[in-house]
Motif scaffolding. Sequence first.
Motif, PDB file in Angstrom:
ATOM      1  N   GLU A   3      -9.323   8.533  -6.435  1.00 60.20           N
ATOM      2  CA  GLU A   3      -9.256   9.511  -5.553  1.00 60.20           C
ATOM      3  C   GLU A   3      -8.050   9.996  -4.903  1.00 60.20           C
ATOM      4  N   TYR A   4      -7.472   9.088  -4.606  1.00 64.31           N
ATOM      5  CA  TYR A   4      -6.589   8.988  -4.056  1.00 64.31           C
ATOM      6  C   TYR A   4      -5.043   9.878  -4.921  1.00 64.31           C
ATOM      7  N   ARG A   5      -4.832   9.513  -5.729  1.00 64.66           N
ATOM      8  CA  ARG A   5      -4.257  10.023  -6.941  1.00 64.66           C
ATOM      9  C   ARG A   5      -4.895  11.761  -6.959  1.00 64.66           C
ATOM     10  N   ARG A   6      -6.096  11.686  -6.936  1.00 61.44           N
ATOM     11  CA  ARG A   6      -6.463  13.040  -7.303  1.00 61.44           C
ATOM     12  C   ARG A   6      -6.089  14.313  -6.010  1.00 61.44           C
ATOM     13  N   ARG A   7      -6.464  13.204  -5.096  1.00 64.73           N
ATOM     14  CA  ARG A   7      -6.647  14.346  -3.909  1.00 64.73           C
ATOM     15  C   ARG A   7      -4.618  14.631  -3.571  1.00 64.73           C
ATOM     16  N   TYR A   8      -4.039  14.153  -4.123  1.00 64.61           N
ATOM     17  CA  TYR A   8      -2.682  14.009  -2.918  1.00 64.61           C
ATOM     18  C   TYR A   8      -1.954  14.728  -3.885  1.00 64.61           C
ATOM     19  N   ARG A   9      -2.250  14.330  -5.163  1.00 69.10           N
ATOM     20  CA  ARG A   9      -1.769  15.118  -5.844  1.00 69.10           C
ATOM     21  C   ARG A   9      -2.067  16.980  -5.978  1.00 69.10           C
ATOM     22  N   GLU A  10      -3.501  17.172  -6.112  1.00 64.28           N
ATOM     23  CA  GLU A  10      -3.538  18.596  -5.702  1.00 64.28           C
ATOM     24  C   GLU A  10      -3.229  18.848  -4.354  1.00 64.28           C
ATOM     25  N   GLU A  11      -2.785  18.281  -3.667  1.00 60.16           N
ATOM     26  CA  GLU A  11      -2.164  19.084  -2.547  1.00 60.16           C
ATOM     27  C   GLU A  11      -1.026  19.116  -2.500  1.00 60.16           C
ATOM     28  N   GLU A  12       0.361  18.193  -3.469  1.00 58.66           N
ATOM     29  CA  GLU A  12       1.742  18.134  -3.443  1.00 58.66           C
ATOM     30  C   GLU A  12       1.081  19.028  -4.338  1.00 58.66           C
ATOM     31  N   ILE A  38       0.635  -1.235  -0.048  1.00 58.89           N
ATOM     32  CA  ILE A  38      -0.292   0.007   0.609  1.00 58.89           C
ATOM     33  C   ILE A  38       0.823   1.192   0.044  1.00 58.89           C
ATOM     34  N   ASP A  39       1.935   1.000   0.718  1.00 60.60           N
ATOM     35  CA  ASP A  39       3.021   2.234   0.909  1.00 60.60           C
ATOM     36  C   ASP A  39       3.275   2.755  -0.440  1.00 60.60           C
ATOM     37  N   GLU A  40       4.144   1.146  -1.059  1.00 61.30           N
ATOM     38  CA  GLU A  40       4.757   1.801  -2.136  1.00 61.30           C
ATOM     39  C   GLU A  40       3.905   1.967  -3.382  1.00 61.30           C
ATOM     40  N   ALA A  41       2.222   1.624  -3.476  1.00 63.40           N
ATOM     41  CA  ALA A  41       1.258   1.478  -4.181  1.00 63.40           C
ATOM     42  C   ALA A  41       0.471   3.535  -4.042  1.00 63.40           C
ATOM     43  N   ARG A  42       1.088   4.315  -2.742  1.00 64.45           N
ATOM     44  CA  ARG A  42       0.801   5.568  -2.843  1.00 64.45           C
ATOM     45  C   ARG A  42       1.526   6.107  -2.911  1.00 64.45           C
ATOM     46  N   ARG A  43       3.062   5.596  -3.321  1.00 65.15           N
ATOM     47  CA  ARG A  43       3.863   6.879  -3.742  1.00 65.15           C
ATOM     48  C   ARG A  43       3.817   6.889  -5.513  1.00 65.15           C
ATOM     49  N   LEU A  44       3.593   5.211  -6.237  1.00 61.39           N
ATOM     50  CA  LEU A  44       3.407   5.239  -7.004  1.00 61.39           C
ATOM     51  C   LEU A  44       2.218   6.333  -7.893  1.00 61.39           C
ATOM     52  N   LEU A  45       1.033   6.520  -7.195  1.00 60.75           N
ATOM     53  CA  LEU A  45      -0.176   6.788  -7.425  1.00 60.75           C
ATOM     54  C   LEU A  45       0.416   8.459  -7.482  1.00 60.75           C
ATOM     55  N   ILE A  46       1.173   8.619  -6.651  1.00 64.94           N
ATOM     56  CA  ILE A  46       1.691  10.607  -6.535  1.00 64.94           C
ATOM     57  C   ILE A  46       2.751  11.072  -7.682  1.00 64.94           C
TER      58      ILE A  46
END
Length: 80
Positions: free
Chosen positions: A68-77, A25-33
């Motif tokens: 959803e995760y990708r959109r949210r955290y890319r916007e924040e970044e 999950i941690d690596e998936a989060r990183r790759l999604l962003i």
Amino acid sequence: YETLRKRFRREKGIPIGTYIRQKRIDEARRLLIKTEDPVYAVCWKVGFSSDSNGIRTFKRETGMTMGEYRRRYREEESRG
């Protein structure tokens, strides 16, 4: 003599399967962003047996779909 599974749980405090799932999950989060990889490719890269299994596990663990995760955290970044 102790099995790997028992020793891992004793030393880390969590079952080995839980630890592996958390790392995926941690690596998936990183790759999604950080990448433009499609969701199915992210699932494959982090070692889920199928994209449907990865998608379901990700949502259960994070409360969000991968999109959803990708959109949210890319916007924040990009804001900060």
